[in-house]
Write a protein that holds these residues in place. Structure first.
Motif, mmCIF file in Angstrom:
data_model
loop_
_atom_site.group_PDB
_atom_site.id
_atom_site.type_symbol
_atom_site.label_atom_id
_atom_site.label_comp_id
_atom_site.label_asym_id
_atom_site.label_seq_id
_atom_site.Cartn_x
_atom_site.Cartn_y
_atom_site.Cartn_z
ATOM 1 N N UNK A 150 17.427 76.637 -1.990
ATOM 2 C CA UNK A 150 17.553 78.085 -2.115
ATOM 3 C C UNK A 150 17.964 78.764 -0.811
ATOM 4 N N UNK A 151 17.486 78.258 0.322
ATOM 5 C CA UNK A 151 17.826 78.876 1.604
ATOM 6 C C UNK A 151 17.673 77.842 2.707
ATOM 7 N N UNK A 152 18.277 78.131 3.875
ATOM 8 C CA UNK A 152 18.265 77.176 4.964
ATOM 9 C C UNK A 152 17.472 77.663 6.184
ATOM 10 N N UNK A 153 17.066 78.919 6.212
ATOM 11 C CA UNK A 153 16.237 79.347 7.335
ATOM 12 C C UNK A 153 14.861 78.684 7.211
ATOM 13 N N UNK A 154 14.203 78.476 8.327
ATOM 14 C CA UNK A 154 12.915 77.782 8.292
ATOM 15 C C UNK A 154 11.875 78.577 7.529
ATOM 16 N N UNK A 155 11.826 79.878 7.806
ATOM 17 C CA UNK A 155 10.880 80.765 7.134
ATOM 18 C C UNK A 155 11.614 82.006 6.645
ATOM 19 N N UNK A 156 11.237 82.486 5.482
ATOM 20 C CA UNK A 156 11.867 83.696 4.963
ATOM 21 C C UNK A 156 11.516 84.919 5.800
ATOM 22 N N UNK A 157 10.386 84.867 6.463
ATOM 23 C CA UNK A 157 10.026 85.973 7.351
ATOM 24 C C UNK A 157 11.052 86.150 8.464
ATOM 25 N N UNK A 158 11.774 85.080 8.786
ATOM 26 C CA UNK A 158 12.788 85.180 9.835
ATOM 27 C C UNK A 158 13.887 86.173 9.462
ATOM 28 N N UNK A 159 14.055 86.403 8.183
ATOM 29 C CA UNK A 159 15.094 87.343 7.751
ATOM 30 C C UNK A 159 14.793 88.764 8.195
ATOM 31 N N UNK A 160 13.527 89.056 8.440
ATOM 32 C CA UNK A 160 13.182 90.381 8.930
ATOM 33 C C UNK A 160 13.808 90.683 10.273
#
Length: 658
Positions: free
Chosen positions: A189-199
């Motif tokens: 679904x996504x490649x960032x380690x944590x979705x919080x990083x999107x903030x």
């Protein structure tokens, strides 16, 4: 699991346990009922209860929460009577949707809960609008909105976070990262380690919390929410948790490795918290057992109420009567003083006077503030009304439309300007699936007007010239207005703003600065759904709207021998059938002129209605004249060929000779 009580009293600790216990026991009962075939569908939140319970416990009862379909703890935490929830799930009248929508697809102003739609993303923008209203009220309230890790891939997620950050909106964005979007694991679904990083990308404060630890949820959010109330801003929270059941019960969990299920079973939020309280001497086993018995009894008693409630009986009149919110039109007659102004001036004047009349009216759109909008309709508005009510938006039509819905939910009126009607396609989903259906689904108004500068004749090409009213006349729940003259443009706009239902308000760009009319200087309204007869005749009925009205007038001026009733529809939904039918029955011939392309346009429906209801009065076929069934081109020669103006006279004469 490490629990820290901080300064919580024993009573507070036990209260959180009881809040956790109730949704868990309801869920266990629902699983039994599913196996018995007494419940058709269930989206389980087992293993995730601490998030819903913790957030609901932190927020005040008058602060809005926008949950999803695994957030039973929000509903029980707001003390909704269980029989109403059970009736909702059974599609009965004591629920919240009169059997029109299922499970948790509902909202209730009584409990300040705003439910989801299956498209997931729009509710994030709705939260923006609710928070914007809170900020305008200066009431220091926070709004919380839930989403799953899967929906963070939707454009609405990114649009809503961007708006909230740019506008410093007090929204608590909750991501329940439970490992799977139906069967798709997070690694797909996504490649960032944590979705919080999107903030980080949105300049937004973000945190990662253990979604299975009720004390971490409650304590951390208590501090965060208190800070947000004093310093309004958005905060993104990623809760690490896990879904122990299928996406819905029929899906199962065979796609999940057993060792992962075993790992998260050990992190069960209810069992671990119970053991902690017992070890601390706060919870005695006999008290725990008593509470369980009491909750189970409450569940059984309320199930009995729901089970004995009568099934809904279909009533066509009731169903159709709830598509729109009932509204008592207020006729405001104009004064005698007039001025000769352009169409664009009439629109601007109507907006200004409506802003003066409604201090809870907010206008949002691209470049509408200091710049005054692409067509200068809102020029000078910021100086008079301030940037709090005349708001420049980022280029994110979907979230802006959703924010308009949120403003409406929280006591405001909203106008959303599409820079061009063509661009509404990127805001299509919340218009047709949220605004249009919200009153029918759970009796909530959508007090939103979407302004649509539209139409060809200016050589603007395929992306700035469409007249796309047919996209919306097909959608029950929307009203569609399309005036041809400055007088009507002002009066109908004022009436549209007063109407608590969603209105798509079309303004033809070619008419903006080419059509003048004497228009009353003061405020007035014109009732929606009323056509007007511009010419009186006996031989043929011409039906048109928008720029096509002027093409018809030009044609009649060139052919004075044609005695025609010329009907300007003005409003396409609701449609003034009475005026149309009365004219057709008098003249016995009818031709419909529209600027939209032929196939699927509203002319087709009007033609069919006349054929069905006025057939015995007709002396010839109902004719339709429309643009070519192609995208609208740029070059003048091609655009002139595309538009129906040049073909109308020939078609009219053919009908007259029939």
């Amino acid at each position: 699991m490490n629990f820290e009580r901080r300064n919580l009293t024993d009573e507070q600790l036990l209260d959180l346990y009881k809040r956790l216990l109730k949704p868990r026991l309801i869920e266990e009962k629902m699983l039994i009922l599913i196996r018995q075939g007494k419940v058709s569908k269930w989206f389980s939140g087992i293993g995730q209860e601490a998030i819903s319970v913790g957030i609901t416990a932190v927020l005040g009862e008058d602060e809005y929460i926008l949950p999803m379909h695994r957030n039973l703890g929000v509903f029980t935490g707001r003390d909704i009577p269980l029989y109403r929830l059970f009736s909702q799930w059974q599609g009965k009248a004591a629920g919240f949707t009169k059997g029109r929508d299922r499970s948790f697809h509902f909202g209730t102003q009584e409990y300040n809960i705003i439910g989801m739609i299956s498209h997931l993303g729009p509710q994030l923008g709705v939260a923006d609008g609710i928070a914007l209203a809170n900020k305008l009220k200066k009431n220091k309230k926070v709004c919380a909105v839930f989403t799953g890790e899967g929906a963070t891939s939707e454009g609405d997620f990114h649009e809503a976070l961007n708006i909230a950050s740019v506008w410093d909106l007090p929204v608590l964005f909750i991501i329940e990262n439970n490992g799977y979007g139906l069967s798709t694991p997070t690694r797909e679904q996504y490649r960032c380690e944590n979705l919080a990083d999107r903030g980080i990308g949105y300049g937004m404060e973000a945190h990662i919390l253990d979604g299975n630890n009720i004390l971490e949820v409650y304590n951390e959010l208590s501090d965060i929410v208190a800070s947000m109330r004093e310093k309004p801003r958005p905060v993104l929270i990623e809760f690490k948790t896990f879904r122990m059941r299928g996406h819905e019960e029929a899906s199962g969990t065979k796609y999940v490795p057993q060792e992962l299920m075993d790992l998260w079973a050990e992190k069960d939020p209810v069992d671990n918290y119970r053991r902690y309280l017992t070890k601390q001497g706060v919870l005695r086993p006999e008290k725990d057992e008593k509470w369980r018995e009491d909750i189970k009894a409450e569940i059984d008693d309320n199930l009995m109420i729901a089970n004995t409630e009568a099934e809904i009986v279909a009533d066509q009149e009731v169903e159709l009567g709830d598509v729109y919110k009932p509204y008592e039109f207020e006729l405001v007659t104009p004064g005698e003083e007039t001025e000769n102004i352009r169409y664009v001036d009439a629109v601007s004047q109507g907006l200004r006077q409506s802003m003066q009349r409604h201090d809870n009216l907010v206008i949002m759109g691209q470049d509408i503030a200091e710049y005054g909008g692409a067509f200068k309709v809102t020029d000078g508005f910021v100086a008079e009304f301030g940037k709090e009510r005349v708001i420049n938006t980022p280029i994110c039509e979907s979230a802006v439309v959703s924010a308009g819905m949120g403003l409406s939910i929280n006591g405001y009126k909203a106008i959303v300007e599409m820079q061009f009607a063509d661009f509404v396609s990127t805001g299509f989903n919340p218009i047709v699936n949220y605004l249009a259906k919200v009153h029918y689904r759970w009796n909530e108004k959508a007090d939103v007007v979407v302004r649509m500068p539209c139409g060809g004749g200016t050589q603007a090409g395929p992306f700035h010239s469409q007249t796309n009213e047919a996209w919306f006349t097909k959608t029950p729940g929307l009203k569609v207005v399309y005036p041809a003259f400055p007088y009507d443009a002002k009066g109908l706009l004022n009436a549209s703003i007063n109407d608590p239902n969603p209105v798509m308000y079309f303004e033809h760009k070619l008419l903006y600065r080419s059509v003048y009319q004497d228009v009353p200087k003061d405020y007035y309204t014109i009732e929606l759904g009323k056509a007007t007869r511009l010419r009186e005749g006996k031989d043929v009925t011409i039906i048109a709207f928008g720029a096509a009205v002027h093409w018809a007038l030009e044609t009649l001026d060139l052919n004075p021998e044609i005695s025609a009733d010329l009907i300007d529809l003005r409003t396409l939904q609701p449609l003034d059938k009475d005026t149309v039918y009365a004219s057709v029955k008098k003249t016995s011939k009818c031709i419909i002129l529209q600027e939209d392309s032929m196939f699927g346009g509203i002319a087709s429906d009007i033609s069919a209605m006349i054929m069905e209801d006025c057939f015995e009065y007709l002396d010839g076929p109902v004719k339709r004249v429309a643009s070519l069934d192609s995208p609208i081109p740029f070059t003048k020669a091609l655009e002139d060929q595309y538009l129906p103006k040049g073909r109308f006279e020939t078609a009219l004469k053919e009908l007259m000779a029939y």
